[in-house]
Write a protein that holds these residues in place. Sequence first.
Motif, PDB file in Angstrom:
ATOM      1  N   TYR A 182       0.818  -1.330   0.238  1.00 27.15           N
ATOM      2  CA  TYR A 182      -0.158   0.059   0.144  1.00 27.15           C
ATOM      3  C   TYR A 182       0.782   1.189   0.100  1.00 27.15           C
ATOM      4  CZ  TYR A 182      -4.618   2.434   0.655  1.00 27.15           C
ATOM      5  OH  TYR A 182      -5.582   3.066   0.408  1.00 27.15           O
ATOM      6  N   TYR A 309     -10.625  13.781  10.205  1.00 27.80           N
ATOM      7  CA  TYR A 309     -10.051  13.977   8.916  1.00 27.80           C
ATOM      8  C   TYR A 309     -10.475  15.455   8.510  1.00 27.80           C
ATOM      9  CZ  TYR A 309      -9.564   9.320   7.424  1.00 27.80           C
ATOM     10  OH  TYR A 309      -9.430   7.921   7.538  1.00 27.80           O
ATOM     11  N   TYR A 344      -4.160  17.044   5.826  1.00 26.07           N
ATOM     12  CA  TYR A 344      -4.497  15.702   6.004  1.00 26.07           C
ATOM     13  C   TYR A 344      -3.175  14.882   6.178  1.00 26.07           C
ATOM     14  CZ  TYR A 344      -6.634  11.395   3.810  1.00 26.07           C
ATOM     15  OH  TYR A 344      -7.177  10.231   3.813  1.00 26.07           O
TER      16      TYR A 344
HETATM   17  N1  UDP Z   1      -9.572   5.725  -2.207  1.00 27.95           N
HETATM   18  C1  UDP Z   1     -10.480   5.184  -2.865  1.00 27.95           C
HETATM   19  N2  UDP Z   1     -10.613   3.676  -3.003  1.00 27.95           N
HETATM   20  C2  UDP Z   1      -9.566   2.922  -2.409  1.00 27.95           C
HETATM   21  C3  UDP Z   1      -8.664   3.495  -1.418  1.00 27.95           C
HETATM   22  C4  UDP Z   1      -8.543   4.846  -1.445  1.00 27.95           C
HETATM   23  O1  UDP Z   1     -11.266   5.840  -3.623  1.00 27.95           O
HETATM   24  O2  UDP Z   1      -9.629   1.877  -2.423  1.00 27.95           O
HETATM   25  C5  UDP Z   1      -9.411   7.284  -2.099  1.00 27.95           C
HETATM   26  C6  UDP Z   1     -10.530   7.683  -1.179  1.00 27.95           C
HETATM   27  O3  UDP Z   1     -11.046   8.881  -1.636  1.00 27.95           O
HETATM   28  C7  UDP Z   1      -9.766   7.674   0.238  1.00 27.95           C
HETATM   29  C8  UDP Z   1      -8.491   8.221  -0.463  1.00 27.95           C
HETATM   30  O4  UDP Z   1      -8.195   7.485  -1.465  1.00 27.95           O
HETATM   31  O5  UDP Z   1     -10.272   8.713   1.125  1.00 27.95           O
HETATM   32  C9  UDP Z   1      -7.280   8.149   0.384  1.00 27.95           C
HETATM   33  O6  UDP Z   1      -7.188   6.846   0.648  1.00 27.95           O
HETATM   34  P1  UDP Z   1      -6.197   6.367   2.120  1.00 27.95           P
HETATM   35  O7  UDP Z   1      -6.371   4.934   2.173  1.00 27.95           O
HETATM   36  O8  UDP Z   1      -4.915   7.022   2.152  1.00 27.95           O
HETATM   37  O9  UDP Z   1      -7.178   6.820   3.453  1.00 27.95           O
HETATM   38  P2  UDP Z   1      -6.999   6.807   4.927  1.00 27.95           P
HETATM   39  O10 UDP Z   1      -6.075   5.516   5.123  1.00 27.95           O
HETATM   40  O11 UDP Z   1      -6.196   8.155   5.203  1.00 27.95           O
HETATM   41  O12 UDP Z   1      -8.492   6.741   5.480  1.00 27.95           O
END
Ligand code: UDP
Length: 372
Positions: A182, A309, A344
């Motif tokens: 990831y 967030y 963020y």
């Molecule tokens: N995202 C998505 N599909 C996925 C993973 C991520 O659309 O399978 C988009 C979604 O808008 C998400 C952003 O990419 O909020 C950032 O993902 P991340 O996994 O970094 O989010 P976090 O772990 O910060 O919640």
Amino acid sequence: MKFDVLVVGAGFSGSVTAQCLADAGYSVLVIDRREHIAGNAFDEPDRHGVLIHRYGPHIFHTNSDKVAQYLSRFTEWIPYEHRVLAEVNEELLPIPINQDTINRLYGLHLDEAGVAEYLESVRESRQPVRTSEDVVLNSVGRDLCDKFFRGYTKKQWGLDLSELAGNVAARIPVRTNRDDRYFSDKFQNMPKEGYTRMFERMLDHPNITVEVGIDFESMCDRVRRKHTVYTGPVDAYFKHCYGHLPYRSLHFEHEHLPGVRRHQPVGTVNYPNRHAYTRITEFKYLTAQEHSGTSIVREFPRAEGDPYYPIPRPDNEALYQRYKALADAEPDTTFVGRLAQYRYYNMDQVVAAALKAVEPLVEAAKGETVRG
Ligand code: UDP
Ligand code: FAD
């Protein structure tokens, strides 16, 4: 009560600043309105003895030697590279999108060059690239965008991809090779005894006093101090005088599955198109813990609740800048962290921001020592 510095919040930003200032000779009081330290990175054994992250999965990764070295003073590490699958067309496919995602989704047998050619043929060129929709369409085109990003984003933020700044979707790379990690950072490790233990060591200092379950509002006038470090929501500090800055919240549904050694094939499975939750994380992958059962968490995004967030959009950034102008006009208060800077930030970025934020105070203390 009298301290040199009052630090509001015992998460990464508050604890790192407190530790550095204490090392520099300041007496520091750290308060947090929650009943524990470590902020959103707080971990604890659940009723069944499985180490879980109360506020959702926290995976440490960084490219910063400075940050890795700093935290290594307070913890040993275990190696962990996070892997995520997304449920699309009833299959679990690698996200970030890579060679295998494309070959399995479309029944192809492309090599790296073939995938690059494929993406070139489906991408929609967007100029300028401003929103998260621009970012995704520009790199993988409409079908992959709709299958992997549009539904997830709508759930996570309550907004369409086109309503979010580009930096949100840009967190997720697109790969033409078979790398299914990831994160791509050079340092990918988890604190060996957990985050809370690391924070305990960070705050274990003769110059630091920690009080939890205490709100800034109730303490503000009771603590005599020269300086304040504030790591809560910046709009709350200024009593929302320009209106509320929106923060996205989550509800975490934790579950223990007795007798189940493994619930899913990787640490996290994302559900872009089904369910009210965005993802399920199984903690034993993250922590390498051995246990006869397993514990998982489902994340349900929502508008109300604890702020988790900042929501990156131009209008929110404009409102933040108005609060930032007020913050800049308060030289005796340092605003740092994900909520106070409305950024963020990942954990490592918060540590870097905190190390930077304390520099003037640390320098001032050195000056005092020289003069003294
Ligand atoms: N995202 C998505 N599909 C996925 C993973 C991520 O659309 O399978 C988009 C979604 O808008 C998400 C952003 O990419 O909020 C950032 O993902 P991340 O996994 O970094 O989010 P976090 O772990 O910060 O919640
Ligand atoms: P926080 O951890 O939010 O700490 C702020 C503290 O201030 C809180 O404990 C709060 O109670 C306290 N506070 C606020 N207002 C007041 C007040 N008025 N009085 C007293 N106390 C107050 N980052 C990664 O690098 N990797 C990940 O895998 C990852 N996963 C995440 C998953 C989720 C679900 C979330 C929400 C975040 C994730 N993050 C991740 C980001 C990470 O949580 C943050 O970068 C980091 O915790 C921010 O630290 P902070 O100190 O700025 O804020």
